[in-house]
Design a protein around this motif. Structure first.
Motif, PDB file in Angstrom:
ATOM      1  N   GLY A  97      -2.036 -41.034 -18.790  1.00 20.15           N
ATOM      2  CA  GLY A  97      -1.713 -39.787 -18.757  1.00 20.15           C
ATOM      3  C   GLY A  97      -1.666 -39.399 -17.253  1.00 20.15           C
ATOM      4  N   ASP A  98      -2.829 -38.435 -17.037  1.00 15.51           N
ATOM      5  CA  ASP A  98      -2.569 -37.803 -15.492  1.00 15.51           C
ATOM      6  C   ASP A  98      -3.965 -37.662 -14.309  1.00 15.51           C
ATOM      7  N   VAL A  99      -3.760 -37.069 -12.972  1.00 20.53           N
ATOM      8  CA  VAL A  99      -4.878 -37.135 -12.964  1.00 20.53           C
ATOM      9  C   VAL A  99      -4.980 -36.081 -11.932  1.00 20.53           C
ATOM     10  N   LEU A 100      -6.332 -35.519 -12.175  1.00 22.29           N
ATOM     11  CA  LEU A 100      -6.083 -34.654 -11.120  1.00 22.29           C
ATOM     12  C   LEU A 100      -7.401 -34.637  -9.578  1.00 22.29           C
ATOM     13  N   THR A 101      -7.029 -34.185  -8.862  1.00 26.39           N
ATOM     14  CA  THR A 101      -8.094 -34.361  -7.658  1.00 26.39           C
ATOM     15  C   THR A 101      -8.336 -32.946  -7.229  1.00 26.39           C
ATOM     16  N   VAL A 102      -9.718 -32.413  -7.793  1.00 27.54           N
ATOM     17  CA  VAL A 102     -10.076 -31.106  -7.455  1.00 27.54           C
ATOM     18  C   VAL A 102     -11.116 -31.040  -5.978  1.00 27.54           C
ATOM     19  N   GLN A 103     -11.079 -30.373  -5.260  1.00 27.71           N
ATOM     20  CA  GLN A 103     -11.800 -30.039  -4.022  1.00 27.71           C
ATOM     21  C   GLN A 103     -12.510 -28.809  -4.385  1.00 27.71           C
ATOM     22  N   ILE A 104     -13.761 -28.830  -4.996  1.00 26.73           N
ATOM     23  CA  ILE A 104     -14.318 -27.198  -4.924  1.00 26.73           C
ATOM     24  C   ILE A 104     -15.935 -27.108  -4.675  1.00 26.73           C
ATOM     25  N   ALA A 105     -16.546 -26.331  -4.644  1.00 28.56           N
ATOM     26  CA  ALA A 105     -17.646 -26.043  -3.525  1.00 28.56           C
ATOM     27  C   ALA A 105     -19.063 -25.944  -4.142  1.00 28.56           C
ATOM     28  N   ARG A 106     -20.181 -27.172  -3.079  1.00 24.13           N
ATOM     29  CA  ARG A 106     -20.425 -27.453  -4.602  1.00 24.13           C
ATOM     30  C   ARG A 106     -21.541 -26.824  -5.808  1.00 24.13           C
ATOM     31  N   GLU A 107     -21.711 -25.305  -5.431  1.00 24.44           N
ATOM     32  CA  GLU A 107     -22.431 -24.553  -5.527  1.00 24.44           C
ATOM     33  C   GLU A 107     -21.573 -24.090  -6.889  1.00 24.44           C
ATOM     34  N   SER A 108     -20.159 -24.665  -7.307  1.00 22.99           N
ATOM     35  CA  SER A 108     -19.519 -24.292  -8.240  1.00 22.99           C
ATOM     36  C   SER A 108     -19.071 -25.327  -8.968  1.00 22.99           C
ATOM     37  N   ALA A 109     -19.533 -26.554  -8.549  1.00 28.86           N
ATOM     38  CA  ALA A 109     -19.389 -27.334  -9.316  1.00 28.86           C
ATOM     39  C   ALA A 109     -19.785 -27.942 -10.708  1.00 28.86           C
ATOM     40  N   GLU A 110     -21.031 -27.874 -10.884  1.00 30.29           N
ATOM     41  CA  GLU A 110     -21.934 -27.515 -11.505  1.00 30.29           C
ATOM     42  C   GLU A 110     -21.369 -27.041 -12.670  1.00 30.29           C
ATOM     43  N   GLU A 111     -20.781 -25.823 -12.466  1.00 29.73           N
ATOM     44  CA  GLU A 111     -20.428 -25.087 -14.106  1.00 29.73           C
ATOM     45  C   GLU A 111     -18.863 -25.823 -14.700  1.00 29.73           C
ATOM     46  N   LEU A 112     -17.978 -26.006 -13.328  1.00 21.64           N
ATOM     47  CA  LEU A 112     -16.642 -26.916 -13.730  1.00 21.64           C
ATOM     48  C   LEU A 112     -17.123 -28.168 -14.272  1.00 21.64           C
ATOM     49  N   ILE A 113     -18.025 -28.281 -14.092  1.00 25.10           N
ATOM     50  CA  ILE A 113     -18.737 -30.356 -14.785  1.00 25.10           C
ATOM     51  C   ILE A 113     -18.526 -29.618 -16.205  1.00 25.10           C
ATOM     52  N   GLY A 114     -19.319 -28.754 -16.627  1.00 26.35           N
ATOM     53  CA  GLY A 114     -20.059 -28.496 -17.528  1.00 26.35           C
ATOM     54  C   GLY A 114     -18.569 -27.902 -18.800  1.00 26.35           C
ATOM     55  N   LYS A 115     -18.029 -27.408 -17.676  1.00 22.84           N
ATOM     56  CA  LYS A 115     -15.992 -27.182 -18.828  1.00 22.84           C
ATOM     57  C   LYS A 115     -15.606 -27.729 -19.280  1.00 22.84           C
ATOM     58  N   LEU A 116     -15.840 -29.340 -18.366  1.00 22.08           N
ATOM     59  CA  LEU A 116     -14.917 -30.416 -18.551  1.00 22.08           C
ATOM     60  C   LEU A 116     -15.988 -31.007 -19.783  1.00 22.08           C
ATOM     61  N   HIS A 117     -17.064 -31.298 -19.369  1.00 23.14           N
ATOM     62  CA  HIS A 117     -17.634 -31.695 -20.364  1.00 23.14           C
ATOM     63  C   HIS A 117     -17.205 -31.032 -22.052  1.00 23.14           C
ATOM     64  N   ARG A 118     -17.290 -29.838 -22.440  1.00 22.86           N
ATOM     65  CA  ARG A 118     -16.629 -28.934 -23.666  1.00 22.86           C
ATOM     66  C   ARG A 118     -15.166 -29.548 -23.732  1.00 22.86           C
ATOM     67  N   LEU A 119     -14.044 -29.502 -22.704  1.00 25.52           N
ATOM     68  CA  LEU A 119     -13.130 -30.186 -23.352  1.00 25.52           C
ATOM     69  C   LEU A 119     -12.963 -31.516 -23.626  1.00 25.52           C
ATOM     70  N   LYS A 120     -14.400 -32.855 -23.255  1.00 30.58           N
ATOM     71  CA  LYS A 120     -14.486 -33.749 -23.317  1.00 30.58           C
ATOM     72  C   LYS A 120     -13.757 -34.828 -22.596  1.00 30.58           C
ATOM     73  N   VAL A 121     -13.552 -34.056 -21.806  1.00 31.71           N
ATOM     74  CA  VAL A 121     -13.162 -34.649 -20.362  1.00 31.71           C
ATOM     75  C   VAL A 121     -13.368 -36.231 -20.297  1.00 31.71           C
ATOM     76  N   PRO A 122     -14.975 -36.644 -19.974  1.00 28.83           N
ATOM     77  CA  PRO A 122     -15.778 -38.105 -20.212  1.00 28.83           C
ATOM     78  C   PRO A 122     -16.047 -38.552 -21.475  1.00 28.83           C
ATOM     79  N   GLY A 123     -15.542 -38.280 -22.903  1.00 28.25           N
ATOM     80  CA  GLY A 123     -15.523 -39.047 -24.017  1.00 28.25           C
ATOM     81  C   GLY A 123     -12.921 -39.822 -23.108  1.00 28.25           C
ATOM     82  N   ARG A 124     -12.946 -38.880 -22.463  1.00 27.50           N
ATOM     83  CA  ARG A 124     -11.153 -38.760 -22.951  1.00 27.50           C
ATOM     84  C   ARG A 124     -10.177 -39.588 -21.813  1.00 27.50           C
ATOM     85  N   GLY A 125     -11.297 -39.504 -20.450  1.00 27.06           N
ATOM     86  CA  GLY A 125     -11.256 -39.509 -19.362  1.00 27.06           C
ATOM     87  C   GLY A 125     -12.240 -40.596 -18.568  1.00 27.06           C
ATOM     88  N   SER A 126     -12.499 -40.378 -17.317  1.00 26.60           N
ATOM     89  CA  SER A 126     -13.119 -40.105 -16.605  1.00 26.60           C
ATOM     90  C   SER A 126     -13.134 -38.786 -15.333  1.00 26.60           C
TER      91      SER A 126
END
Length: 180
Positions: free
Chosen positions: A42-71
Motif C-alpha cells: 500500500g502507501d506511506v503517509l508522513t504527517v507533521q502535526i502539533a503535539r497537542e493535536s496528535a492524540e486526537e488524530l491518533i484516536g481517529k486513526l485507531h477508529r479507522l483500524k490503521v494499527p491493525g491493518r498497517g502501522s
C-alpha cells in the motif's frame, strides 16, 4: 512542538487516512507516497502535526483500524523549520508541554513496570538503604532509598490502568527462572 507520524496503510485505506490527516486541526504537512509500502502492500503517509493535536488524530486513526491493518510510527524531530508548522502549533488547542500521547505513555509505563532482575536488585538495595536509615536515624539514607527505588514505573502503570480501565498490562512479563 511538532510530532511526525509515519503511517503504512493498505491502498484501499489511503484515501480515508489522507482525508482524516488533512482535516485535522494542527496538521502542518501531509505527504503521500503511493505504493511505497511493501508490507502491508500500500502507501506511506508522513504527517507533521502539533503535539497537542496528535492524540486526537491518533484516536481517529485507531477508529479507522490503521494499527491493525498497517502501522503508526511516532517520532519527535529535534528541529522543524517551517512557517506552516508554526501556524499549525498556533491553531492547535492547548499547550504542547501539557499534551499527552496516551499510546506512548501506556507503552512506556508498561515497559517500566516489567519484573526484571535489575528491578529486583534495585528494590533490594532500596529496601536495605531504608532499613539502614531507620536503624541509624539517617535522613540522607532515606533520600538515597527513595532515589534508588524503582517503584515509580509500576505506580505510573497502575495510574494508567485506572485511567484507561485496563486491568492487565500488555507488556508485563516475569523473567524466566525468576519465580516458581
Amino acid at each position: 512542538m511538532i510530532v511526525q507520524l509515519r503511517l503504512c496503510v493498505p491502498a484501499e485505506l489511503s484515501k480515508a487516512v489522507l482525508q482524516c490527516c488533512s482535516d485535522q486541526t494542527g496538521t502542518a504537512e501531509v505527504a503521500l507516497h503511493k505504493g511505497d509500502s511493501v508490507v502491508p502492500r500500500g502507501d506511506v503517509l508522513t504527517v507533521q502535526i502539533a503535539r497537542e493535536s496528535a492524540e486526537e488524530l491518533i484516536g481517529k486513526l485507531h477508529r479507522l483500524k490503521v494499527p491493525g491493518r498497517g502501522s503508526i510510527a511516532i517520532s519527535s524531530p529535534d528541529l522543524v523549520l517551517s512557517d506552516r508548522a508554526d501556524q499549525a502549533e498556533a491553531l492547535a488547542p492547548g499547550e504542547s508541554a501539557d499534551s499527552v500521547i496516551w499510546d506512548e505513555f501506556s507503552r512506556q509505563t508498561g515497559e517500566d513496570s516489567k519484573l526484571t532482575w535489575s528491578y529486583l536488585a534495585f528494590l533490594v538495595i532500596a529496601t536495605q538503604l531504608a532499613a539502614i536509615s531507620i536503624v541509624t536515624d539517617s535522613t540522607i539514607a532515606i533520600v538515597g532509598a527513595m532515589v534508588v527505588g524503582p517503584e515509580f514505573g509500576p505506580l505510573a502503570a497502575l495510574a494508567v490502568g485506572l485511567v484507561e480501565r485496563k486491568w492487565r498490562l500488555p507488556h508485563w512479563r516475569v523473567p524466566p527462572g525468576c519465580c516458581p
